[in-house]
Scaffold this motif. Sequence first.
Motif, PDB file in Angstrom:
ATOM      1  N   ASN A 169       0.819  -1.208   0.000  1.00  0.00           N
ATOM      2  CA  ASN A 169       0.000   0.000   0.000  1.00  0.00           C
ATOM      3  C   ASN A 169       0.858   1.265   0.000  1.00  0.00           C
ATOM      4  O   ASN A 169       0.510   2.274  -0.632  1.00  0.00           O
ATOM      5  N   ALA A 170       1.995   1.214   0.691  1.00  0.00           N
ATOM      6  CA  ALA A 170       2.868   2.384   0.766  1.00  0.00           C
ATOM      7  C   ALA A 170       3.475   2.712  -0.597  1.00  0.00           C
ATOM      8  O   ALA A 170       3.785   3.872  -0.885  1.00  0.00           O
ATOM      9  N   ALA A 171       3.644   1.693  -1.449  1.00  0.00           N
ATOM     10  CA  ALA A 171       4.277   1.898  -2.755  1.00  0.00           C
ATOM     11  C   ALA A 171       3.282   2.281  -3.845  1.00  0.00           C
ATOM     12  O   ALA A 171       3.691   2.686  -4.936  1.00  0.00           O
ATOM     13  N   ALA A 172       1.984   2.151  -3.574  1.00  0.00           N
ATOM     14  CA  ALA A 172       0.963   2.401  -4.599  1.00  0.00           C
ATOM     15  C   ALA A 172       0.750   3.900  -4.800  1.00  0.00           C
ATOM     16  O   ALA A 172       0.578   4.659  -3.841  1.00  0.00           O
ATOM     17  N   ILE A 173       0.749   4.338  -6.054  1.00  0.00           N
ATOM     18  CA  ILE A 173       0.475   5.734  -6.383  1.00  0.00           C
ATOM     19  C   ILE A 173      -1.037   5.948  -6.372  1.00  0.00           C
ATOM     20  O   ILE A 173      -1.777   5.207  -7.027  1.00  0.00           O
ATOM     21  N   PRO A 174      -1.545   6.924  -5.618  1.00  0.00           N
ATOM     22  CA  PRO A 174      -2.993   7.182  -5.606  1.00  0.00           C
ATOM     23  C   PRO A 174      -3.518   7.407  -7.021  1.00  0.00           C
ATOM     24  O   PRO A 174      -3.010   8.243  -7.763  1.00  0.00           O
ATOM     25  N   THR A 175      -4.532   6.654  -7.398  1.00  0.00           N
ATOM     26  CA  THR A 175      -5.065   6.665  -8.759  1.00  0.00           C
ATOM     27  C   THR A 175      -6.581   6.623  -8.713  1.00  0.00           C
ATOM     28  O   THR A 175      -7.162   6.017  -7.807  1.00  0.00           O
ATOM     29  N   ALA A 176      -7.235   7.263  -9.682  1.00  0.00           N
ATOM     30  CA  ALA A 176      -8.692   7.242  -9.748  1.00  0.00           C
ATOM     31  C   ALA A 176      -9.121   7.180 -11.213  1.00  0.00           C
ATOM     32  O   ALA A 176      -8.483   7.778 -12.086  1.00  0.00           O
ATOM     33  N   ARG A 177     -10.200   6.463 -11.462  1.00  0.00           N
ATOM     34  CA  ARG A 177     -10.760   6.367 -12.804  1.00  0.00           C
ATOM     35  C   ARG A 177     -11.713   7.541 -13.029  1.00  0.00           C
ATOM     36  O   ARG A 177     -12.484   7.904 -12.144  1.00  0.00           O
ATOM     37  N   ILE A 178     -11.654   8.146 -14.223  1.00  0.00           N
ATOM     38  CA  ILE A 178     -12.549   9.248 -14.552  1.00  0.00           C
ATOM     39  C   ILE A 178     -13.856   8.655 -15.066  1.00  0.00           C
ATOM     40  O   ILE A 178     -13.861   8.008 -16.127  1.00  0.00           O
ATOM     41  N   PRO A 179     -14.960   8.830 -14.349  1.00  0.00           N
ATOM     42  CA  PRO A 179     -16.228   8.210 -14.754  1.00  0.00           C
ATOM     43  C   PRO A 179     -16.668   8.648 -16.148  1.00  0.00           C
ATOM     44  O   PRO A 179     -16.535   9.814 -16.520  1.00  0.00           O
ATOM     45  N   GLY A 180     -17.179   7.701 -16.913  1.00  0.00           N
ATOM     46  CA  GLY A 180     -17.730   8.010 -18.222  1.00  0.00           C
ATOM     47  C   GLY A 180     -16.719   8.135 -19.340  1.00  0.00           C
ATOM     48  O   GLY A 180     -17.096   8.315 -20.503  1.00  0.00           O
ATOM     49  N   LEU A 181     -15.425   8.055 -19.036  1.00  0.00           N
ATOM     50  CA  LEU A 181     -14.381   8.184 -20.053  1.00  0.00           C
ATOM     51  C   LEU A 181     -13.516   6.927 -20.036  1.00  0.00           C
ATOM     52  O   LEU A 181     -12.671   6.755 -19.151  1.00  0.00           O
ATOM     53  N   GLU A 182     -13.738   6.046 -20.988  1.00  0.00           N
ATOM     54  CA  GLU A 182     -12.994   4.792 -21.015  1.00  0.00           C
ATOM     55  C   GLU A 182     -11.490   5.057 -21.116  1.00  0.00           C
ATOM     56  O   GLU A 182     -11.033   5.845 -21.935  1.00  0.00           O
ATOM     57  N   GLY A 183     -10.731   4.398 -20.251  1.00  0.00           N
ATOM     58  CA  GLY A 183      -9.282   4.463 -20.319  1.00  0.00           C
ATOM     59  C   GLY A 183      -8.661   5.694 -19.694  1.00  0.00           C
ATOM     60  O   GLY A 183      -7.438   5.861 -19.752  1.00  0.00           O
ATOM     61  N   ALA A 184      -9.457   6.594 -19.073  1.00  0.00           N
ATOM     62  CA  ALA A 184      -8.918   7.833 -18.506  1.00  0.00           C
ATOM     63  C   ALA A 184      -8.696   7.667 -16.999  1.00  0.00           C
ATOM     64  O   ALA A 184      -9.638   7.354 -16.262  1.00  0.00           O
ATOM     65  N   TYR A 185      -7.454   7.936 -16.540  1.00  0.00           N
ATOM     66  CA  TYR A 185      -7.110   7.736 -15.135  1.00  0.00           C
ATOM     67  C   TYR A 185      -6.272   8.910 -14.626  1.00  0.00           C
ATOM     68  O   TYR A 185      -5.273   9.300 -15.236  1.00  0.00           O
ATOM     69  N   TRP A 186      -6.706   9.463 -13.504  1.00  0.00           N
ATOM     70  CA  TRP A 186      -5.975  10.502 -12.787  1.00  0.00           C
ATOM     71  C   TRP A 186      -5.030   9.832 -11.804  1.00  0.00           C
ATOM     72  O   TRP A 186      -5.353   8.793 -11.212  1.00  0.00           O
ATOM     73  N   CYS A 187      -3.846  10.392 -11.627  1.00  0.00           N
ATOM     74  CA  CYS A 187      -2.943   9.862 -10.592  1.00  0.00           C
ATOM     75  C   CYS A 187      -2.220  11.013  -9.906  1.00  0.00           C
ATOM     76  O   CYS A 187      -2.008  12.085 -10.492  1.00  0.00           O
ATOM     77  N   GLU A 188      -1.869  10.787  -8.664  1.00  0.00           N
ATOM     78  CA  GLU A 188      -1.207  11.791  -7.825  1.00  0.00           C
ATOM     79  C   GLU A 188       0.273  11.466  -7.735  1.00  0.00           C
ATOM     80  O   GLU A 188       0.649  10.411  -7.238  1.00  0.00           O
ATOM     81  N   ALA A 189       1.100  12.379  -8.231  1.00  0.00           N
ATOM     82  CA  ALA A 189       2.550  12.199  -8.168  1.00  0.00           C
ATOM     83  C   ALA A 189       3.133  13.178  -7.151  1.00  0.00           C
ATOM     84  O   ALA A 189       2.461  14.121  -6.730  1.00  0.00           O
ATOM     85  N   PRO A 190       4.388  12.966  -6.741  1.00  0.00           N
ATOM     86  CA  PRO A 190       4.963  13.827  -5.697  1.00  0.00           C
ATOM     87  C   PRO A 190       4.962  15.310  -6.041  1.00  0.00           C
ATOM     88  O   PRO A 190       4.715  16.148  -5.177  1.00  0.00           O
ATOM     89  N   GLU A 191       5.246  15.684  -7.308  1.00  0.00           N
ATOM     90  CA  GLU A 191       5.345  17.095  -7.664  1.00  0.00           C
ATOM     91  C   GLU A 191       4.142  17.590  -8.463  1.00  0.00           C
ATOM     92  O   GLU A 191       3.720  18.732  -8.305  1.00  0.00           O
ATOM     93  N   LYS A 192       3.604  16.747  -9.355  1.00  0.00           N
ATOM     94  CA  LYS A 192       2.462  17.130 -10.184  1.00  0.00           C
ATOM     95  C   LYS A 192       1.517  15.948 -10.285  1.00  0.00           C
ATOM     96  O   LYS A 192       1.944  14.792 -10.244  1.00  0.00           O
ATOM     97  N   ASN A 193       0.249  16.257 -10.421  1.00  0.00           N
ATOM     98  CA  ASN A 193      -0.706  15.196 -10.738  1.00  0.00           C
ATOM     99  C   ASN A 193      -0.743  15.008 -12.253  1.00  0.00           C
ATOM    100  O   ASN A 193      -0.256  15.843 -13.016  1.00  0.00           O
ATOM    101  N   HIS A 194      -1.317  13.895 -12.684  1.00  0.00           N
ATOM    102  CA  HIS A 194      -1.342  13.597 -14.112  1.00  0.00           C
ATOM    103  C   HIS A 194      -2.697  13.023 -14.508  1.00  0.00           C
ATOM    104  O   HIS A 194      -3.392  12.408 -13.692  1.00  0.00           O
ATOM    105  N   LEU A 195      -3.051  13.214 -15.775  1.00  0.00           N
ATOM    106  CA  LEU A 195      -4.139  12.480 -16.395  1.00  0.00           C
ATOM    107  C   LEU A 195      -3.523  11.647 -17.505  1.00  0.00           C
ATOM    108  O   LEU A 195      -2.860  12.183 -18.402  1.00  0.00           O
ATOM    109  N   ARG A 196      -3.752  10.339 -17.445  1.00  0.00           N
ATOM    110  CA  ARG A 196      -3.275   9.417 -18.474  1.00  0.00           C
ATOM    111  C   ARG A 196      -4.508   8.801 -19.121  1.00  0.00           C
ATOM    112  O   ARG A 196      -5.326   8.206 -18.429  1.00  0.00           O
TER     113      ARG A 196
END
Length: 329
Positions: free
Chosen positions: A206-233
């Motif tokens: 759990n300590a190694a997992a990067i916080p990630t969330a799926r964007i509802p309604g958009l197939e394949g879109a995932y937000w993640c929290e990084a140390p300096e910037k967040n990202h949308l992939r």
Amino acid sequence: MAKKRRPQPQAAAHARTKDGAPGGEENYPVVGAREPCPCGSGRRYKACHGRRAAHAATELVQRPFEGLPGECDWVALRELVPAATAELTLKGGLPEGVPSVTLATVLPMAWPALRRDNGAVMLGLQNDTASGDLSRGLADTLQRALETEPGNPVTAGRPSPDGPRLQDLLDLDADFEPTVHTGFEFWVENAENATGEVAASLERANAAAIPTARIPGLEGAYWCEAPEKNHLRWVTSHPEEQLLDALARLHAAGTSSLGEGTRLVGSFRAHGLVVPVWDLPRSMSAEDVAKPAEEFAERLAKALATDAPLTADERRARGGLTNRQITLS
């Protein structure tokens, strides 16, 4: 003097093509490379039907999840999401004694699969396979998991080159709905009561997992929290050249961002699909990015429908995007 050739049984001759390569429709078992081939030819397996198996193992399938519902989410769970599960629906229903089949991004000890005490099957996605076709390798693991005694993990194996693929085993009309987890408690039943090494393993994972969330309604879109910037992939299924042209049009027009402080920085290439990536401010949550992402999808659809030649500015933008592309698989 001509070298004498060992006579071959009729069965072996039938199983060979005109050039001497293994052929036919026989399904011979996989054996050790130096063992006699099960076809009865008298040759070692690696020089007979093992050649076909070796070719199948190295022949890379560029889009292994093509044809499955939610192909983009399959790729995201394989490459981008640390902790997620999705219920799988088999063709013809579940076998007796198997209450459910669940896909998991990763399993404890990197097991390819696990048969729980209650008979439920968990299939790990983020594992290496001995086949160049990831779908065939996962299907082989799934089949072996369904036959494994409850309460045991499933070890790695080598799939038959003629074995089924996931597309053959799964119900292609069923929905594929991933659930993203904040940790790996789904590994064990009653995780809140875990103690000792099990609890310690969960804590480390759990300590190694990067916080990630799926964007509802958009197939394949995932937000993640990084140390300096967040990202949308965002894993997309659009043809690569067409998508890069469309992104270049938007980038040159200054409409490729997702709002103030955001920037389209490049893309990944994974399992035959392109994954655009945006930098986001640390303050921008998954909920914050959902609406801007929907609006971008509308702009992208219009750009994809344009077939006019790229302008000089758009060509420069495309070159920049191409130079910032990284291949994951």
